[in-house]
Design an enzyme around this catalytic site. Structure first.
Site, mmCIF file in Angstrom:
data_model
loop_
_atom_site.group_PDB
_atom_site.id
_atom_site.type_symbol
_atom_site.label_atom_id
_atom_site.label_comp_id
_atom_site.label_asym_id
_atom_site.label_seq_id
_atom_site.Cartn_x
_atom_site.Cartn_y
_atom_site.Cartn_z
ATOM 1 N N ARG A 1 8.495 -2.060 -3.954
ATOM 2 C CA ARG A 1 8.681 -3.484 -3.629
ATOM 3 C C ARG A 1 9.487 -4.222 -4.693
ATOM 4 N NH1 ARG A 1 3.246 -4.954 -0.347
ATOM 5 N NH2 ARG A 1 2.971 -2.851 0.473
ATOM 6 N N SER B 1 4.073 1.883 -3.760
ATOM 7 C CA SER B 1 4.579 0.649 -3.150
ATOM 8 C C SER B 1 4.810 -0.449 -4.181
ATOM 9 C CB SER B 1 3.638 0.167 -2.050
ATOM 10 O OG SER B 1 2.364 -0.133 -2.565
ATOM 11 N N THR B 2 4.029 -0.475 -5.247
ATOM 12 C CA THR B 2 4.212 -1.498 -6.284
ATOM 13 C C THR B 2 5.634 -1.445 -6.837
ATOM 14 O OG1 THR B 2 1.878 -1.393 -6.873
ATOM 15 C CG2 THR B 2 3.358 -2.352 -8.514
ATOM 16 N N GLU C 1 12.341 11.509 -10.971
ATOM 17 C CA GLU C 1 13.618 10.802 -10.905
ATOM 18 C C GLU C 1 13.333 9.353 -10.515
ATOM 19 O OE1 GLU C 1 13.153 13.630 -8.726
ATOM 20 O OE2 GLU C 1 13.784 15.027 -10.268
ATOM 21 N N GLN D 1 2.495 9.036 -5.722
ATOM 22 C CA GLN D 1 1.296 9.671 -5.175
ATOM 23 C C GLN D 1 1.636 11.065 -4.655
ATOM 24 O OE1 GLN D 1 -0.654 8.378 -1.432
ATOM 25 N NE2 GLN D 1 -2.530 8.325 -2.637
#
Length: 186
Positions: free
Chosen positions: A112, A108-109, A133, A152
């Site tokens: 976002r 998510s880092t 990729e 992850q």
């Protein structure tokens, strides 16, 4: 098919070398997090990158991929140009059990920030580094931090063993090391 927890991932990594090197803790202070999590493992991106370029006016053809499509870069921070794409690889080397499939999702880092990570599933019996990729969907250059988390991995154990593993069918990316460009078997 069940999602595997941290205790199973730890055991498979330590006793069966499913993930090497294996980081038993989840490291997250001052870095994009990596290591063991509750129901997955956050993989790290290595220092080698292949950044797509149009300097040579080539066409990207998955059946006839040419090295002129990319520029090699090695370093602690890779700048992916705006609306561009790069390939990288994991630091970790994987040895997948014959009854386990892994799915990889972006962190998510990065998401976002408009950075999308795509990794195809790790099939049962697959062994190797994972080619990653990385797509920068923003109109701005974007930083990717080597030796830090990039995605992850979730491990799904099948209820039964498959008839043919990736290793059995001699998959074209089996035992890959480094960044592997597209391959078409002839």
């Amino acid at each position: 098919m069940g999602l595997k927890a941290d205790n199973w991932i730890r055991k498979m990594a330590l006793e069966h070398k499913m993930i090497e090197p294996f980081c038993e803790a989840n490291i997250g202070k001052g870095v994009v997090s990596y290591g063991l999590s509750s129901y997955g493992y956050d993989i790290r991106v290595g220092r080698e990158f292949k950044i797509f370029t149009n300097v040579n006016s080539t066409v990207v053809d998955p059946k006839n991929f040419v090295e002129e499509n990319v520029v090699d870069f090695e370093g602690d921070v890779c700048i992916v140009p705006a609306n561009s794409f790069a390939l990288a690889r994991t630091i970790e080397y994987f040895k997948m059990p014959d009854n386990v499939l892994a799915i990889c999702l972006g962190k998510s880092t990065y998401a976002r920030c408009g950075i999308i990570v795509n990794v195809t599933p790790f099939e049962p019996g697959f062994e190797g580094h994972i080619t990653i990729e990385i797509s920068n969907t923003t109109p701005l250059p974007a930083k990717i931090y080597a030796n830090e988390g990039i995605a992850q991995v979730l491990f799904l154990q099948g209820d039964e063993k498959c008839d043919t593993t990736y290793k059995d069918k001699k998959g074209k990316y089996q035992a890959q090391t480094g960044i592997t460009l597209p391959r078409i078997l002839k």
